[in-house]
Write a protein that holds these residues in place. Structure first.
Motif, PDB file in Angstrom:
ATOM      1  N   PRO A  86       0.817  -1.227   0.000  1.00 26.27           N
ATOM      2  CA  PRO A  86       0.000   0.000   0.000  1.00 26.27           C
ATOM      3  C   PRO A  86       0.847   1.272   0.000  1.00 26.27           C
ATOM      4  CG  PRO A  86      -0.882  -1.587   1.568  1.00 26.27           C
ATOM      5  CD  PRO A  86       0.450  -2.105   1.132  1.00 26.27           C
ATOM      6  N   LEU A  87       2.046   1.203   0.599  1.00 28.47           N
ATOM      7  CA  LEU A  87       2.922   2.373   0.644  1.00 28.47           C
ATOM      8  C   LEU A  87       3.432   2.702  -0.746  1.00 28.47           C
ATOM      9  CD1 LEU A  87       2.743   1.343   3.589  1.00 28.47           C
ATOM     10  CD2 LEU A  87       5.100   2.100   3.902  1.00 28.47           C
ATOM     11  N   PHE A  88       3.795   1.683  -1.516  1.00 31.97           N
ATOM     12  CA  PHE A  88       4.276   1.922  -2.876  1.00 31.97           C
ATOM     13  C   PHE A  88       3.168   2.526  -3.742  1.00 31.97           C
ATOM     14  CE2 PHE A  88       7.330  -1.298  -1.451  1.00 31.97           C
ATOM     15  CZ  PHE A  88       8.509  -0.670  -1.782  1.00 31.97           C
ATOM     16  N   PHE A  89       1.942   2.049  -3.583  1.00 26.50           N
ATOM     17  CA  PHE A  89       0.827   2.633  -4.327  1.00 26.50           C
ATOM     18  C   PHE A  89       0.615   4.087  -3.911  1.00 26.50           C
ATOM     19  CE2 PHE A  89      -0.757  -1.846  -4.975  1.00 26.50           C
ATOM     20  CZ  PHE A  89      -0.629  -1.821  -6.345  1.00 26.50           C
ATOM     21  N   TYR A  90       0.833   4.379  -2.634  1.00 27.01           N
ATOM     22  CA  TYR A  90       0.659   5.755  -2.163  1.00 27.01           C
ATOM     23  C   TYR A  90       1.670   6.684  -2.835  1.00 27.01           C
ATOM     24  CZ  TYR A  90      -0.249   9.664   0.958  1.00 27.01           C
ATOM     25  OH  TYR A  90      -0.593  10.897   1.453  1.00 27.01           O
ATOM     26  N   PHE A  91       2.907   6.247  -2.954  1.00 27.23           N
ATOM     27  CA  PHE A  91       3.913   7.063  -3.646  1.00 27.23           C
ATOM     28  C   PHE A  91       3.548   7.242  -5.116  1.00 27.23           C
ATOM     29  CE2 PHE A  91       6.704   6.148  -0.018  1.00 27.23           C
ATOM     30  CZ  PHE A  91       7.355   7.359   0.131  1.00 27.23           C
ATOM     31  N   ARG A  92       2.998   6.223  -5.723  1.00 25.26           N
ATOM     32  CA  ARG A  92       2.610   6.330  -7.133  1.00 25.26           C
ATOM     33  C   ARG A  92       1.459   7.322  -7.322  1.00 25.26           C
ATOM     34  NH1 ARG A  92       4.116   2.186 -10.684  1.00 25.26           N
ATOM     35  NH2 ARG A  92       6.233   1.540 -10.158  1.00 25.26           N
ATOM     36  N   SER A  93       0.615   7.464  -6.319  1.00 27.31           N
ATOM     37  CA  SER A  93      -0.603   8.272  -6.428  1.00 27.31           C
ATOM     38  C   SER A  93      -0.416   9.718  -5.999  1.00 27.31           C
ATOM     39  CB  SER A  93      -1.726   7.642  -5.593  1.00 27.31           C
ATOM     40  OG  SER A  93      -1.998   6.331  -6.009  1.00 27.31           O
ATOM     41  N   ASN A  94       0.703  10.039  -5.359  1.00 25.97           N
ATOM     42  CA  ASN A  94       0.898  11.374  -4.801  1.00 25.97           C
ATOM     43  C   ASN A  94       2.271  11.929  -5.146  1.00 25.97           C
ATOM     44  OD1 ASN A  94      -1.500  11.842  -2.717  1.00 25.97           O
ATOM     45  ND2 ASN A  94      -0.847   9.708  -2.506  1.00 25.97           N
ATOM     46  N   LYS A  95       2.305  13.243  -5.364  1.00 29.77           N
ATOM     47  CA  LYS A  95       3.580  13.941  -5.519  1.00 29.77           C
ATOM     48  C   LYS A  95       4.161  14.144  -4.121  1.00 29.77           C
ATOM     49  CE  LYS A  95       5.365  18.593  -6.493  1.00 29.77           C
ATOM     50  NZ  LYS A  95       5.665  18.893  -5.082  1.00 29.77           N
ATOM     51  N   ILE A  96       5.319  13.567  -3.862  1.00 24.64           N
ATOM     52  CA  ILE A  96       5.970  13.682  -2.555  1.00 24.64           C
ATOM     53  C   ILE A  96       7.422  14.082  -2.782  1.00 24.64           C
ATOM     54  CG2 ILE A  96       6.636  12.479  -0.436  1.00 24.64           C
ATOM     55  CD1 ILE A  96       4.273  10.558  -0.984  1.00 24.64           C
ATOM     56  N   ASP A  97       7.835  15.157  -2.130  1.00 19.21           N
ATOM     57  CA  ASP A  97       9.202  15.633  -2.287  1.00 19.21           C
ATOM     58  C   ASP A  97      10.113  15.213  -1.136  1.00 19.21           C
ATOM     59  OD1 ASP A  97       8.760  17.151  -4.743  1.00 19.21           O
ATOM     60  OD2 ASP A  97       7.526  18.454  -3.504  1.00 19.21           O
ATOM     61  N   VAL A  98       9.589  15.222   0.078  1.00 19.58           N
ATOM     62  CA  VAL A  98      10.351  14.840   1.268  1.00 19.58           C
ATOM     63  C   VAL A  98       9.428  14.076   2.198  1.00 19.58           C
ATOM     64  CG1 VAL A  98      11.654  15.649   3.289  1.00 19.58           C
ATOM     65  CG2 VAL A  98      11.854  16.879   1.113  1.00 19.58           C
ATOM     66  N   VAL A  99       9.941  13.011   2.807  1.00 26.83           N
ATOM     67  CA  VAL A  99       9.206  12.274   3.838  1.00 26.83           C
ATOM     68  C   VAL A  99       9.829  12.596   5.186  1.00 26.83           C
ATOM     69  CG1 VAL A  99       8.562  10.007   4.723  1.00 26.83           C
ATOM     70  CG2 VAL A  99       8.599  10.408   2.248  1.00 26.83           C
ATOM     71  N   HIS A 100       9.005  13.053   6.120  1.00 30.32           N
ATOM     72  CA  HIS A 100       9.470  13.311   7.488  1.00 30.32           C
ATOM     73  C   HIS A 100       8.841  12.266   8.392  1.00 30.32           C
ATOM     74  CE1 HIS A 100      10.280  16.408  10.922  1.00 30.32           C
ATOM     75  NE2 HIS A 100      10.546  15.166  11.284  1.00 30.32           N
ATOM     76  N   CYS A 101       9.623  11.264   8.768  1.00 30.28           N
ATOM     77  CA  CYS A 101       9.140  10.196   9.642  1.00 30.28           C
ATOM     78  C   CYS A 101       9.110  10.715  11.079  1.00 30.28           C
ATOM     79  CB  CYS A 101      10.043   8.975   9.539  1.00 30.28           C
ATOM     80  SG  CYS A 101      10.120   8.254   7.880  1.00 30.28           S
ATOM     81  N   PRO A 102       7.957  10.670  11.746  1.00 30.59           N
ATOM     82  CA  PRO A 102       7.833  11.265  13.072  1.00 30.59           C
ATOM     83  C   PRO A 102       8.572  10.517  14.174  1.00 30.59           C
ATOM     84  CG  PRO A 102       5.686  11.054  11.998  1.00 30.59           C
ATOM     85  CD  PRO A 102       6.656  10.240  11.217  1.00 30.59           C
ATOM     86  N   ASP A 103       8.972   9.256  13.922  1.00 26.14           N
ATOM     87  CA  ASP A 103       9.608   8.437  14.945  1.00 26.14           C
ATOM     88  C   ASP A 103      10.305   7.268  14.252  1.00 26.14           C
ATOM     89  OD1 ASP A 103       7.538   6.277  14.592  1.00 26.14           O
ATOM     90  OD2 ASP A 103       6.259   7.902  15.339  1.00 26.14           O
ATOM     91  N   LEU A 104      10.997   6.449  15.040  1.00 24.62           N
ATOM     92  CA  LEU A 104      11.752   5.344  14.456  1.00 24.62           C
ATOM     93  C   LEU A 104      10.847   4.293  13.815  1.00 24.62           C
ATOM     94  CD1 LEU A 104      14.596   4.755  17.069  1.00 24.62           C
ATOM     95  CD2 LEU A 104      14.868   5.465  14.691  1.00 24.62           C
ATOM     96  N   ILE A 105       9.680   4.028  14.417  1.00 25.75           N
ATOM     97  CA  ILE A 105       8.790   3.012  13.847  1.00 25.75           C
ATOM     98  C   ILE A 105       8.335   3.416  12.451  1.00 25.75           C
ATOM     99  CG2 ILE A 105       6.602   1.787  14.107  1.00 25.75           C
ATOM    100  CD1 ILE A 105       8.726   0.956  16.130  1.00 25.75           C
TER     101      ILE A 105
END
Length: 213
Positions: A86-105
């Protein structure tokens, strides 16, 4: 130039004592209109409640088997294979320039899909413990590691020190004593950092999921 789009991907099991304040900062960033904001959660829970409370729209992107900080390499790989589609499909469906992960998980779940889509990612870290091999790989690939307090920065292994920065709310500067100025400083810190990371990464320097060094 179009505004950057920043993705904040939350995993409910990564909820910690900094989550509430971090979501509040995302709301400040969104209201500043300096960047476009996307937020996701893997399931409804405390995090989605806080997002709604701050007026932040979010999309549920399931991750069936979240990777744990201490999971050994093959276990992490198995969970990613079973859960990451589902994460790969999300990247395919949205323009994303930077990912800011809120925590280690969230880093362990979203870092590799970001890397495979050639999107830079950073992570906010609230504690330091013995990192698994996979966790170390993802921290190595992160463009920046944001330490939530001075204790985290001091305990961070030296191999990550070049990427480590103090979170804006942890910086002891006089301007942060004024609430309005503190909000402006926080928004400026994050948006300037995102802008500095937008250059495409050097693929030859990225370790990758299957790196066994």
């Amino acid at each position: 130039m179009n505004k950057l789009t920043i993705l904040y991907p939350f995993i409910e099991s990564g909820f910690n004592k900094y989550t509430r304040s971090f979501i509040e900062e995302i709301a400040w960033i969104k209201r500043s209109r300096k960047v476009d904001v996307l937020t996701t959660v893997d399931q409804e829970g405390e995090i989605s409640r806080l997002l709604k409370q701050e007026g932040l729209p979010h999309e549920e992107v399931a991750f069936s088997y979240p990777v744990g900080i201490k999971d050994f390499y093959l276990s992490a790989l198995f969970k990613l294979i079973r859960s990451a589609l589902p994460l790969f499909f999300y990247f395919r469906s949205n323009k994303i320039d930077v990912v800011h992960c809120p925590d280690l998980i969230s880093l362990l779940c979203w870092g590799n899909p970001a890397r495979m889509n050639r999107v830079r990612f950073i992570v906010s870290v609230d504690r330091v413990e013995k990192f698994s091999h996979y966790t170390s790989l993802m921290l190595t690939d992160a463009s920046k590691i944001i330490c939530q307090n001075e204790d985290v920065r001091l305990k961070m292994p030296s191999r990550f020190s070049a990427s480590a920065l103090m979170a804006p709310q942890a910086q002891n500067i006089p301007e942060n004593l004024n609430e309005d100025t503190m909000r402006k400083n926080t928004v400026d810190f994050w948006t300037n950092l995102y802008a500095s990371l937008y250059a495409r990464p050097d693929v030859d320097k990225i370790t990758g999921l299957l790196n066994n060094n």
